[in-house]
Design an enzyme around this catalytic site. Structure first.
Site, PDB file in Angstrom:
ATOM      1  N   TYR A  92       0.831  -1.208   0.000  1.00 14.97           N
ATOM      2  CA  TYR A  92       0.000   0.000   0.000  1.00 14.97           C
ATOM      3  C   TYR A  92       0.867   1.260   0.000  1.00 14.97           C
ATOM      4  CZ  TYR A  92      -3.660   3.199   1.777  1.00 14.97           C
ATOM      5  OH  TYR A  92      -4.547   4.235   1.963  1.00 14.97           O
ATOM      6  N   LYS A  98       1.077   4.230  -2.827  1.00 13.55           N
ATOM      7  CA  LYS A  98       0.685   5.597  -2.478  1.00 13.55           C
ATOM      8  C   LYS A  98       1.826   6.597  -2.677  1.00 13.55           C
ATOM      9  CE  LYS A  98      -3.603   4.907  -1.412  1.00 13.55           C
ATOM     10  NZ  LYS A  98      -4.639   5.336  -2.384  1.00 13.55           N
TER      11      LYS A  98
END
Length: 300
Positions: A166, A170
């Protein structure tokens, strides 16, 4: 102060069946935008699909007097991303705003993270944002107007245990956003990113339950809507937002240390404090500016 409106604008919001995306879609529609509500309809791990969540948001928008259409295609495939943008063109005849919000979670400590768990998160958050933006790009350029808002995260900017996949996606969106800002400048296509802190089904295991109201999605969407407005002047920026607080995130460089003599391991050691000094710092607008101190040193 006059109300900011989006009359005549067409927006695509991905991952809009729940949480932040849903709130973004509702807010833009309430202010006059025509909205494509995209959501694959799976769970937060990306498993399954259903047209229900997107259609429910569309019905809510229509009930409130707005215009919207549902789209259940997958942002992680080129065909799905193209279909999302085509839905806007076929239904409303144009496209002005892209809000890349779709995402999934497959959290695990790094030692336990399988390649497919890494790849699947990258595919939705980072590749999905690329694919949807790519499908929209020529339309925005040709009309000389566009607004793109990408969804980064504090986890990407600062790292977070159990979120290597993640966080990588990001932080990748930060570089993606800044590059779109450079390439879109000539065509009045502005791209910015948010790093939100909000209580959603994606974060319910990470945030205290008693913060659910204080960290509501309604305290994030106003920034997204402003970044999607025609009056916004900035591009290539990243803002953290949550609980009523908004702040610009800076990618900065310290003054550093350099030498025109032979560089050695010992020289690095002996100047480590200067190399790591946080102040004074500079926020560069592009790679050319960032190379300025090096060019100056080499020219001395």
């Amino acid at each position: 102060m006059s109300e900011l409106r989006y009359d005549g604008r067409v927006a695509v919001v991905t991952g809009a069946g729940h949480g932040l995306g849903r709130q973004h879609a509702l807010e833009l529609a309430a202010r006059g935008a025509k909205v494509v509500v995209n959501d694959l309809g799976g769970d937060r791990a990306g498993v399954g699909s259903s047209a229900g969540p997107a259609q429910d948001v569309v019905e809510e928008i229509k009930k409130n007097g707005g215009e919207a259409v549902a789209n259940p295609d997958n942002v992680a495939t080129a065909e799905g991303a193209q279909a999302i943008i085509q839905t806007a063109l076929d239904t409303f005849g144009k496209l002005d705003i892209v809000i890349n919000n779709a995402g999934i979670l497959r959290d695990k400590s790094f030692k336990n993270m399988a390649p497919e768990e890494f790849d699947s998160v990258i595919a939705v958050h980072l590749r999905g944002s690329f694919l949807v933006s790519s499908a929209a790009w020529s339309h925005l350029r040709d009309q000389g107007y566009g607004r793109i808002v990408n969804t980064s995260s504090p986890a990407g900017l600062f790292g977070n245990f159990g979120q290597a996949n993640y966080a990588t996606a990001k932080m990748g969106l930060v570089g993606f956003t800044k590059t779109l800002a450079h390439e879109g400048k000539k065509y009045n296509v502005k791209a910015n990113a948010i790093a939100p802190v909000a209580w959603t089904r994606m974060t319910e295991d990470l945030l205290p339950a008693d913060f659910s109201e204080k960290l509501g999605v309604d305290k994030v969407t106003p920034l997204v809507a402003y970044l999607a407005h025609e009056s916004i002047e900035v591009s290539g920026e990243v803002y953290t937002v949550g609980g009523g607080r908004v702040a610009r995130i800076l990618v900065a460089e310290g003054a550093g240390w350099g030498t025109n003599d032979a560089l050695s391991v010992e020289a690095i050691r002996d100047n480590w404090e200067a190399i790591n000094a946080a102040e004074p710092y500079t926020v560069y607008k592009n790679v050319g500016e960032q190379m300025g101190p090096l060019i100056q040193q080499l020219s001395s």
